[in-house]
Enzyme design. Structure first.
Site, mmCIF file in Angstrom:
data_model
loop_
_atom_site.group_PDB
_atom_site.id
_atom_site.type_symbol
_atom_site.label_atom_id
_atom_site.label_comp_id
_atom_site.label_asym_id
_atom_site.label_seq_id
_atom_site.Cartn_x
_atom_site.Cartn_y
_atom_site.Cartn_z
ATOM 1 N N ASN A 92 0.819 -1.223 0.000
ATOM 2 C CA ASN A 92 0.000 0.000 0.000
ATOM 3 C C ASN A 92 0.850 1.268 0.000
ATOM 4 O O ASN A 92 0.406 2.308 -0.479
ATOM 5 C CB ASN A 92 -0.941 0.014 1.204
ATOM 6 C CG ASN A 92 -1.999 -1.071 1.084
ATOM 7 O OD1 ASN A 92 -2.095 -1.717 0.057
ATOM 8 N ND2 ASN A 92 -2.765 -1.272 2.136
ATOM 9 N N TYR A 141 6.853 0.407 8.384
ATOM 10 C CA TYR A 141 6.209 1.679 8.029
ATOM 11 C C TYR A 141 7.270 2.703 7.632
ATOM 12 O O TYR A 141 7.232 3.273 6.534
ATOM 13 C CB TYR A 141 5.368 2.180 9.216
ATOM 14 C CG TYR A 141 4.864 3.582 9.031
ATOM 15 C CD1 TYR A 141 4.139 3.924 7.899
ATOM 16 C CD2 TYR A 141 5.112 4.564 9.986
ATOM 17 C CE1 TYR A 141 3.687 5.224 7.715
ATOM 18 C CE2 TYR A 141 4.665 5.852 9.812
ATOM 19 C CZ TYR A 141 3.960 6.177 8.678
ATOM 20 O OH TYR A 141 3.509 7.462 8.501
ATOM 21 N N PHE A 169 6.129 14.396 12.495
ATOM 22 C CA PHE A 169 6.246 13.801 13.819
ATOM 23 C C PHE A 169 4.805 13.458 14.236
ATOM 24 O O PHE A 169 4.052 13.002 13.391
ATOM 25 C CB PHE A 169 7.068 14.728 14.728
ATOM 26 C CG PHE A 169 8.550 14.587 14.391
ATOM 27 C CD1 PHE A 169 9.031 14.954 13.133
ATOM 28 C CD2 PHE A 169 9.428 14.005 15.265
ATOM 29 C CE1 PHE A 169 10.368 14.753 12.762
ATOM 30 C CE2 PHE A 169 10.775 13.804 14.921
ATOM 31 C CZ PHE A 169 11.243 14.182 13.666
HETATM 32 N N1 UFG Z 1 0.945 4.842 23.427
HETATM 33 C C1 UFG Z 1 0.607 4.271 24.621
HETATM 34 N N2 UFG Z 1 -0.629 3.722 24.738
HETATM 35 C C2 UFG Z 1 -1.529 3.700 23.723
HETATM 36 C C3 UFG Z 1 -1.165 4.281 22.496
HETATM 37 C C4 UFG Z 1 0.080 4.841 22.391
HETATM 38 O O1 UFG Z 1 1.387 4.270 25.571
HETATM 39 O O2 UFG Z 1 -2.637 3.170 23.915
HETATM 40 C C5 UFG Z 1 2.274 5.447 23.286
HETATM 41 C C6 UFG Z 1 3.110 4.816 22.184
HETATM 42 O O3 UFG Z 1 3.833 3.722 22.685
HETATM 43 C C7 UFG Z 1 3.985 5.993 21.766
HETATM 44 C C8 UFG Z 1 3.112 7.213 22.028
HETATM 45 O O4 UFG Z 1 2.092 6.791 22.901
HETATM 46 O O5 UFG Z 1 5.098 6.064 22.587
HETATM 47 C C9 UFG Z 1 2.486 7.767 20.773
HETATM 48 O O6 UFG Z 1 1.858 6.687 20.093
HETATM 49 P P1 UFG Z 1 0.912 6.901 18.846
HETATM 50 O O7 UFG Z 1 0.392 5.540 18.477
HETATM 51 O O8 UFG Z 1 -0.066 7.968 19.133
HETATM 52 O O9 UFG Z 1 1.898 7.466 17.739
HETATM 53 P P2 UFG Z 1 3.292 6.856 17.201
HETATM 54 O O10 UFG Z 1 4.393 7.665 17.842
HETATM 55 O O11 UFG Z 1 3.374 5.383 17.347
HETATM 56 O O12 UFG Z 1 3.189 7.116 15.654
HETATM 57 C C10 UFG Z 1 2.779 8.333 15.122
HETATM 58 C C11 UFG Z 1 2.141 8.046 13.772
HETATM 59 C C12 UFG Z 1 3.169 7.487 12.840
HETATM 60 C C13 UFG Z 1 4.396 8.378 12.805
HETATM 61 C C14 UFG Z 1 4.931 8.662 14.184
HETATM 62 C C15 UFG Z 1 6.052 9.642 14.095
HETATM 63 O O13 UFG Z 1 1.085 7.103 13.918
HETATM 64 O O14 UFG Z 1 2.596 7.402 11.576
HETATM 65 O O15 UFG Z 1 3.888 9.197 14.972
HETATM 66 O O16 UFG Z 1 6.521 10.021 15.355
HETATM 67 F F1 UFG Z 1 5.390 7.762 12.123
#
Ligand code: UFG
Length: 327
Positions: A92, A141, A169
């Protein structure tokens, strides 16, 4: 200009569409609605329900609508899911993305703004992260987004395609019209607000043994409206050639526990927490240096944003308790 926005019915895409319209551009959206919402696309914008892996259709859309530039946002974007299902991300994000580039080159549309990600950096040695930092993704990803960034450079050299890769970010918050609705929801801020709204009992913190001040992961949360404005600037900046920009607010970032504290202040809710295991593929800290886009394009995210971000998301959630009316 007439801009084609792929993924323009999605969370970030719909806000980018709003900002392009506000800047005076004409917009057409292509979205397969696998995650997007038709209701998120403003009524004056044509929404074409199609997949990027339909090359004939794609070429026809580019030609008939006389598209002058593309903002390519259609993608899968979940770090955890990408580790479990890499094939989905290679297909995708990479295969579909390359199909889009081929169609653009064939039709002679040679301007592209590409949604990339901080996940291209992996576990960087230094924070805040500059665009010159090594790119060593720790999940499919980030890997597939980086692959398309690299293809853009080669297509630029060979075919004159000009591109801006925007490394997001953590996008969060809402505009007045558009907010964040995923099914299932995996992002921290909407999950925290669902607990604040009494729709789920607690938030699970994914690991509190990271090498960070409070042991939880640190991220750089950027308001989705600020992020969307950067696309308008990047489009104008293509006149000067291709470039790569980080989009974050910088500073120290916010840990998961800090996000919870700010959300408690904004909502007045207790927001119970449980600590769970680490999530596969999560780097400990991701904080941007956005100096390059600030200097070159004059982009300035609003300071002190986290409370405003959470407040905007909370207002949107309360105004749209069931999300969008239709898929
Ligand atoms: N987190 C938790 N509990 C949850 C969900 C998230 O502790 O229920 C934590 C994650 O471990 C992470 C932080 O919260 O440390 C942020 O998590 P998100 O899932 O909100 O976002 P990510 O950092 O994983 O990813 C997002 C986007 C990606 C992008 C990234 C870049 O989804 O596409 O930011 O920083 F690449």
């Amino acid at each position: 200009m007439h801009i084609l926005v792929t993924g323009g019915a999605g969370y970030i895409g719909s806000v980018v569409v709003e900002e392009l319209l506000a800047a005076g551009h004409a917009v057409t959206v292509i979205d397969n609605l696998s995650k997007g919402h038709a209701d998120a696309v403003p009524p004056e914008v044509e929404l074409i329900r199609a997949d990027l892996r339909e090359p004939t259709r794609l070429r026809q859309i580019l030609r008939e609508a006389r598209i002058e530039a593309v903002v390519h946002m259609a993608a899968d974007s979940l770090v955890g899911e990408s580790v479990q299902r890499p094939e989905k991300y290679y297909n995708n994000n990479m295969v579909a993305g390359l199909g889009l580039l081929d169609a653009m080159v064939e039709v002679g549309v040679l301007r592209l703004v590409f949604s990339s990600t901080a996940a291209v950096y992996g576990e960087p040695e230094r924070q805040p992260i500059e665009e010159t930092a090594a790119t060593r993704p720790t999940n499919p990803y980030g890997e597939t987004k980086l692959a398309l960034e690299r293809a853009l450079a080669w297509y630029g050299g060979a075919h004159g395609l000009r591109s801006a890769s925007l490394r997001y970010f953590n996008a969060a918050g809402a505009s007045a019209r558009c907010g964040e609705v995923h099914d299932p929801e995996t992002h921290l801020i909407p999950l925290v607000l669902q607990v604040a709204a009494g729709r789920s009992p607690h938030v699970t913190v994914f690991g509190d043994d990271y090498p960070t001040p409070d042991g939880t992961c640190v991220r750089d949360y950027v308001h989705v409206v600020d992020l969307a404005r950067a696309h308008v600037l990047a489009l104008d900046g293509l006149e000067r050639g291709s470039c790569t920009y980080n989009l974050g607010c910088g500073g120290a970032g916010y840990s998961v526990r800090e996000v919870l504290d700010v959300a408690r202040e904004v909502t007045g809710a207790a927001i119970p927490v449980r600590v769970g295991a680490r999530r596969a593929g999560d780097p400990a800290v991701l904080v941007a240096s956005s100096t390059r886009i600030e200097k070159e394009l004059g982009w300035h995210p609003r300071p002190g944003a986290l409370a405003k971000i959470i407040d905007s998301a909370w207002s949107w959630m309360r105004a749209h308790p069931h999300g969008y009316a239709h898929n």
